[in-house]
Design a protein around this motif. Structure first.
Motif, short mmCIF file in Angstrom:
data_model
loop_
_atom_site.label_atom_id
_atom_site.label_comp_id
_atom_site.label_asym_id
_atom_site.label_seq_id
_atom_site.Cartn_x
_atom_site.Cartn_y
_atom_site.Cartn_z
N ALA A 202 0.83 -1.21 0.00
CA ALA A 202 0.00 0.00 0.00
C ALA A 202 0.87 1.26 0.00
CB ALA A 202 -0.93 -0.01 1.21
N LEU A 203 1.96 1.24 0.76
CA LEU A 203 2.89 2.38 0.77
C LEU A 203 3.50 2.60 -0.61
CD1 LEU A 203 4.95 1.81 4.07
CD2 LEU A 203 3.38 3.71 3.62
N TRP A 204 3.94 1.51 -1.20
CA TRP A 204 4.60 1.58 -2.51
C TRP A 204 3.64 2.10 -3.57
CZ3 TRP A 204 4.51 -2.48 -6.62
CH2 TRP A 204 5.48 -2.28 -7.61
N GLU A 205 2.42 1.57 -3.59
CA GLU A 205 1.46 2.01 -4.61
C GLU A 205 1.14 3.50 -4.46
OE1 GLU A 205 -1.00 -2.10 -5.53
OE2 GLU A 205 -1.94 -0.56 -4.31
N ARG A 206 0.99 3.93 -3.21
CA ARG A 206 0.61 5.32 -2.99
C ARG A 206 1.76 6.29 -3.24
NH1 ARG A 206 -2.81 8.74 1.24
NH2 ARG A 206 -1.76 10.69 0.83
N HIS A 207 2.94 5.95 -2.70
CA HIS A 207 4.02 6.94 -2.72
C HIS A 207 4.99 6.78 -3.89
CE1 HIS A 207 2.81 8.60 1.10
NE2 HIS A 207 2.67 7.38 1.56
N THR A 208 4.94 5.64 -4.57
CA THR A 208 5.85 5.42 -5.69
C THR A 208 5.10 5.16 -7.00
OG1 THR A 208 7.58 4.53 -4.26
CG2 THR A 208 7.71 3.97 -6.58
N VAL A 209 4.27 4.12 -7.04
CA VAL A 209 3.72 3.66 -8.32
C VAL A 209 2.84 4.73 -8.98
CG1 VAL A 209 2.32 1.92 -9.48
CG2 VAL A 209 3.77 1.25 -7.55
N GLN A 210 1.86 5.23 -8.23
CA GLN A 210 0.93 6.16 -8.86
C GLN A 210 1.59 7.51 -9.20
OE1 GLN A 210 -1.32 5.57 -10.70
NE2 GLN A 210 -3.31 5.57 -9.71
N PRO A 211 2.40 8.08 -8.28
CA PRO A 211 3.10 9.33 -8.67
C PRO A 211 4.02 9.15 -9.87
CG PRO A 211 3.21 9.01 -6.29
CD PRO A 211 2.63 7.75 -6.86
N ALA A 212 4.73 8.01 -9.94
CA ALA A 212 5.65 7.78 -11.06
C ALA A 212 4.88 7.61 -12.36
CB ALA A 212 6.52 6.55 -10.78
N ALA A 213 3.72 6.95 -12.29
CA ALA A 213 2.92 6.76 -13.50
C ALA A 213 2.45 8.11 -14.04
CB ALA A 213 1.71 5.86 -13.20
N MET A 214 1.98 8.97 -13.14
CA MET A 214 1.49 10.28 -13.58
C MET A 214 2.64 11.11 -14.14
SD MET A 214 -1.69 10.07 -13.17
CE MET A 214 -2.07 11.74 -13.66
N GLN A 215 3.78 11.08 -13.46
CA GLN A 215 4.91 11.92 -13.85
C GLN A 215 5.60 11.43 -15.12
OE1 GLN A 215 7.93 12.25 -10.79
NE2 GLN A 215 9.30 13.31 -12.20
N LEU A 216 5.82 10.13 -15.23
CA LEU A 216 6.63 9.62 -16.33
C LEU A 216 5.81 9.11 -17.51
CD1 LEU A 216 9.24 7.73 -14.12
CD2 LEU A 216 9.62 9.85 -15.41
N LEU A 217 4.55 8.71 -17.26
CA LEU A 217 3.73 8.16 -18.33
C LEU A 217 2.49 8.99 -18.61
CD1 LEU A 217 4.00 4.40 -17.24
CD2 LEU A 217 5.36 5.58 -18.98
N GLY A 218 2.19 9.93 -17.73
CA GLY A 218 1.06 10.83 -17.96
C GLY A 218 -0.30 10.21 -17.83
N ALA A 219 -0.39 9.07 -17.17
CA ALA A 219 -1.69 8.41 -16.95
C ALA A 219 -1.59 7.59 -15.67
CB ALA A 219 -2.03 7.51 -18.13
N PRO A 220 -2.72 7.41 -14.98
CA PRO A 220 -2.69 6.62 -13.75
C PRO A 220 -2.67 5.12 -14.03
CG PRO A 220 -4.93 7.34 -14.18
CD PRO A 220 -4.07 7.95 -15.26
N VAL A 221 -2.11 4.39 -13.08
CA VAL A 221 -2.21 2.92 -13.14
C VAL A 221 -3.62 2.51 -12.76
CG1 VAL A 221 -1.52 0.79 -11.97
CG2 VAL A 221 0.22 2.42 -12.71
N GLN A 222 -4.14 1.50 -13.49
CA GLN A 222 -5.48 1.02 -13.18
C GLN A 222 -5.47 -0.43 -12.71
OE1 GLN A 222 -8.61 1.26 -16.38
NE2 GLN A 222 -9.11 3.05 -15.16
N ARG A 223 -4.48 -1.17 -13.21
CA ARG A 223 -4.48 -2.61 -12.93
C ARG A 223 -3.06 -3.10 -12.71
NH1 ARG A 223 -7.72 -7.14 -14.43
NH2 ARG A 223 -6.48 -8.86 -15.21
N LEU A 224 -2.91 -3.95 -11.70
CA LEU A 224 -1.60 -4.53 -11.38
C LEU A 224 -1.61 -6.00 -11.80
CD1 LEU A 224 0.30 -4.19 -8.02
CD2 LEU A 224 -0.24 -6.45 -8.87
N GLN A 225 -0.56 -6.40 -12.51
CA GLN A 225 -0.42 -7.79 -12.94
C GLN A 225 0.65 -8.43 -12.07
OE1 GLN A 225 -1.98 -8.95 -15.99
NE2 GLN A 225 -1.21 -11.05 -15.73
N HIS A 226 0.28 -9.46 -11.32
CA HIS A 226 1.29 -10.14 -10.48
C HIS A 226 1.41 -11.60 -10.87
CE1 HIS A 226 -1.47 -12.55 -8.01
NE2 HIS A 226 -2.31 -11.53 -8.14
N LEU A 227 2.50 -12.22 -10.41
CA LEU A 227 2.74 -13.63 -10.73
C LEU A 227 2.56 -14.50 -9.50
CD1 LEU A 227 5.97 -13.22 -12.92
CD2 LEU A 227 3.60 -13.41 -13.69
N GLY A 228 2.04 -13.94 -8.42
CA GLY A 228 1.79 -14.76 -7.23
C GLY A 228 2.57 -14.28 -6.02
#
Ligand code: ZN
Length: 230
Positions: free
Chosen positions: A113-139
């Protein structure tokens, strides 16, 4: 090591404060005794606070309730020799939709939860210009040893680890570790590197494609093992 020395110096400073920290004006994120908060960006005290959540299931569940994450507690149980679920939750949605429900220890769910809030979503907005909507994991949970070190149980054996393979953005674009890590200059490659760097502040251990071929298609994020970031 530098982070450890900074934390030690900070602790010493706080212990020398003339008034107790809760009344001394120290913000909770810099108070080693204050519970972790999802809204606070990770700092040198975060590993200490996460370790405390691992020892206090009720406190951990209270902290996890601050996150926009849908989960239900899972009863403690052995799942095999040296493999045990303790204070685990079944997650059906994080800040993002997920490709499949997964189990995580409560403390690892807090790290996520910390990573998604403080890293993933800000980085997506800043570097890709769009929010993340879905996370793909392998287990997450797997009763097995560390691949490179037979005889030593992986953090996956306690549901303390998650393998993240990629993301889908709000505009439909997909970013995957397997396809996009290779080009470090492209926006997607820079995004994945920012995620790897940021994960090292929210988790104890992080391994990516630069570590070995076994991680060419995912970021391994774990809690409760050693401190490493490769
Ligand atoms: Zn893994």
């Amino acid at each position: 090591m530098a982070a450890f020395l900074r934390a030690a110096a900070l602790l010493l400073l706080l212990l020398l404060l003339p008034t107790p920290p809760d009344r001394g004006g120290v913000p909770p994120r810099w108070n080693p005794w204050a519970p972790l908060r999802i809204a606070d960006a990770p700092n040198v005290l975060t590993p200490l606070k996460l370790a405390r959540l691992g020892r206090d299931g009720a406190l951990c569940r209270a902290v996890l309730a601050q996150a926009p994450l849908q989960s239900t507690p899972v009863p403690d149980r052995e799942i095999g020799p040296g493999c045990r679920l303790a204070d685990a939750v079944r997650i059906t949605r994080t800040r993002f939709a997920v490709n499949a429900p997964f189990l995580l220890s409560c403390r690892a769910a807090v790290s996520l939860a910390l990573w998604e809030r403080h890293t993933v979503q800000p980085a997506a907005m800043q570097l890709l210009g769009a929010p993340v909507q879905r996370l793909q994991h392998l287990g997450s949970l797997a009763c097995r040893d560390v691949a490179a070190r037979p005889g030593r149980r992986s953090r996956h054996a306690q549901a303390d680890a998650l393998d993240v393979a990629g993301f889908t953005l709000g505009d439909g674009r997909r970013v995957t570790v397997l396809r996009d890590w290779g080009d470090a200059e492209a926006p997607a490659g820079r995004f994945l590197r920012a995620l790897h760097r940021g994960a090292c502040r929210s988790f104890d251990g992080v391994l990516g494609p630069d570590y070995n071929a076994a991680h060419r298609d995912h970021l391994h994020l774990e809690l409760g093992g050693g401190r490493y970031c490769r």
